[in-house]
Design an enzyme around this catalytic site. Sequence first.
Site, PDB file in Angstrom:
ATOM      1  N   GLN A  41      64.885  33.696 -37.194  1.00 60.46           N
ATOM      2  CA  GLN A  41      64.784  34.908 -36.392  1.00 60.46           C
ATOM      3  C   GLN A  41      63.611  34.823 -35.413  1.00 60.46           C
ATOM      4  OE1 GLN A  41      64.658  37.845 -39.471  1.00 60.46           O
ATOM      5  NE2 GLN A  41      62.703  37.163 -40.299  1.00 60.46           N
ATOM      6  N   HIS A  72      64.972  33.570 -41.671  1.00 61.64           N
ATOM      7  CA  HIS A  72      65.690  34.736 -42.206  1.00 61.64           C
ATOM      8  C   HIS A  72      66.308  34.367 -43.547  1.00 61.64           C
ATOM      9  CE1 HIS A  72      68.521  38.382 -41.315  1.00 61.64           C
ATOM     10  NE2 HIS A  72      68.048  38.390 -42.547  1.00 61.64           N
ATOM     11  N   PHE A 126      62.184  41.242 -49.573  1.00 65.18           N
ATOM     12  CA  PHE A 126      62.978  40.437 -48.653  1.00 65.18           C
ATOM     13  C   PHE A 126      63.406  39.141 -49.326  1.00 65.18           C
ATOM     14  CE2 PHE A 126      62.652  37.618 -44.640  1.00 65.18           C
ATOM     15  CZ  PHE A 126      64.001  37.743 -44.370  1.00 65.18           C
ATOM     16  N   HIS A 129      66.022  39.756 -52.009  1.00 66.50           N
ATOM     17  CA  HIS A 129      67.329  40.002 -51.404  1.00 66.50           C
ATOM     18  C   HIS A 129      68.004  38.690 -51.030  1.00 66.50           C
ATOM     19  CE1 HIS A 129      70.372  41.917 -48.824  1.00 66.50           C
ATOM     20  NE2 HIS A 129      70.072  40.984 -47.944  1.00 66.50           N
ATOM     21  N   GLU A 130      67.239  37.791 -50.405  1.00 69.02           N
ATOM     22  CA  GLU A 130      67.820  36.520 -49.971  1.00 69.02           C
ATOM     23  C   GLU A 130      68.265  35.675 -51.158  1.00 69.02           C
ATOM     24  OE1 GLU A 130      68.529  35.514 -46.768  1.00 69.02           O
ATOM     25  OE2 GLU A 130      68.059  37.616 -46.381  1.00 69.02           O
ATOM     26  N   LYS A 133      71.412  37.603 -52.987  1.00 68.02           N
ATOM     27  CA  LYS A 133      72.641  37.659 -52.202  1.00 68.02           C
ATOM     28  C   LYS A 133      73.146  36.280 -51.813  1.00 68.02           C
ATOM     29  CE  LYS A 133      74.888  39.796 -48.238  1.00 68.02           C
ATOM     30  NZ  LYS A 133      74.788  40.745 -47.097  1.00 68.02           N
ATOM     31  N   HIS A 134      72.244  35.415 -51.385  1.00 68.30           N
ATOM     32  CA  HIS A 134      72.658  34.117 -50.844  1.00 68.30           C
ATOM     33  C   HIS A 134      72.330  32.946 -51.775  1.00 68.30           C
ATOM     34  CE1 HIS A 134      73.589  36.097 -47.066  1.00 68.30           C
ATOM     35  NE2 HIS A 134      72.369  36.628 -47.057  1.00 68.30           N
TER      36      HIS A 134
END
Length: 260
Positions: A41, A72, A126, A129-130, A133-134
Amino acid sequence: MASRTCLLFLLVAFLAGAFAADVIEVNRSQREFDYFALSLQWPGTYCRGTRHCCSKNACCRGSNAPTQFTIHGLWPDYNDGSWPSCCYRSDFNEKEISTLMDGLDKYWPSLSCGSPSTCHGGKGSFWGHEWEKHGTCSSPVFHDEYNYFLATLNLYLKYNLTDVLYKAGYVASNSEKYPLGGIVTAIQNEYHITPEVQCKKDAIDEIRICFYKDFKLRDCVGSKELTSRKSCPKYVSLPEYTPLDGEGMVLKMPTEREAL
């Protein structure tokens, strides 16, 4: 009548439980991903939406605010343009990556004061979350937080996108507009692949570099949409950002890709 009501209640409860089990099974049985996208990003675009500051937002670091692309995420993707998410339950534990914190704080900072959603209905960091989710979808390449975050940092440092663009004359500016084709060509000449570029209006928002599972470079699936309405205009900017003083909350919403 009471017994029928009781039986009906038990049937509903059974069906609800069976449905929940099916949902869990679907998540656990998502097919294996095809490739990785390293999404970088541009802080000048993200941070100019900052109106107030907080300690966890790197946009608020004054002269130490990031001036180059930051991470990101490293996202497992499918060749059809879709992606898996929240593949199994593995709650983020920051202690697992304690030895990586300096690098993460510098190269993978949050550019928001908000707390993104986790995969299981809560709010978190953050990085959490990464991972949830990923990262949980990156098996069989990665099976734990530490190696997922370490590999992402190594890829970021190996493929220094900011330097590639700067060497080609594309520098941060609030007055210059650059040809999108020239930016893409600079990356193609350096890495011999075509990236995916995402914009917010006329400003570059993110650039994604893609890899096979063995981390050899490859074209991104989204690179085929460079001239589509969903992508960038012909001329784009790499805006500078002047950090704010003061304290408060940033009301920056997650991108569509990151929304759960």
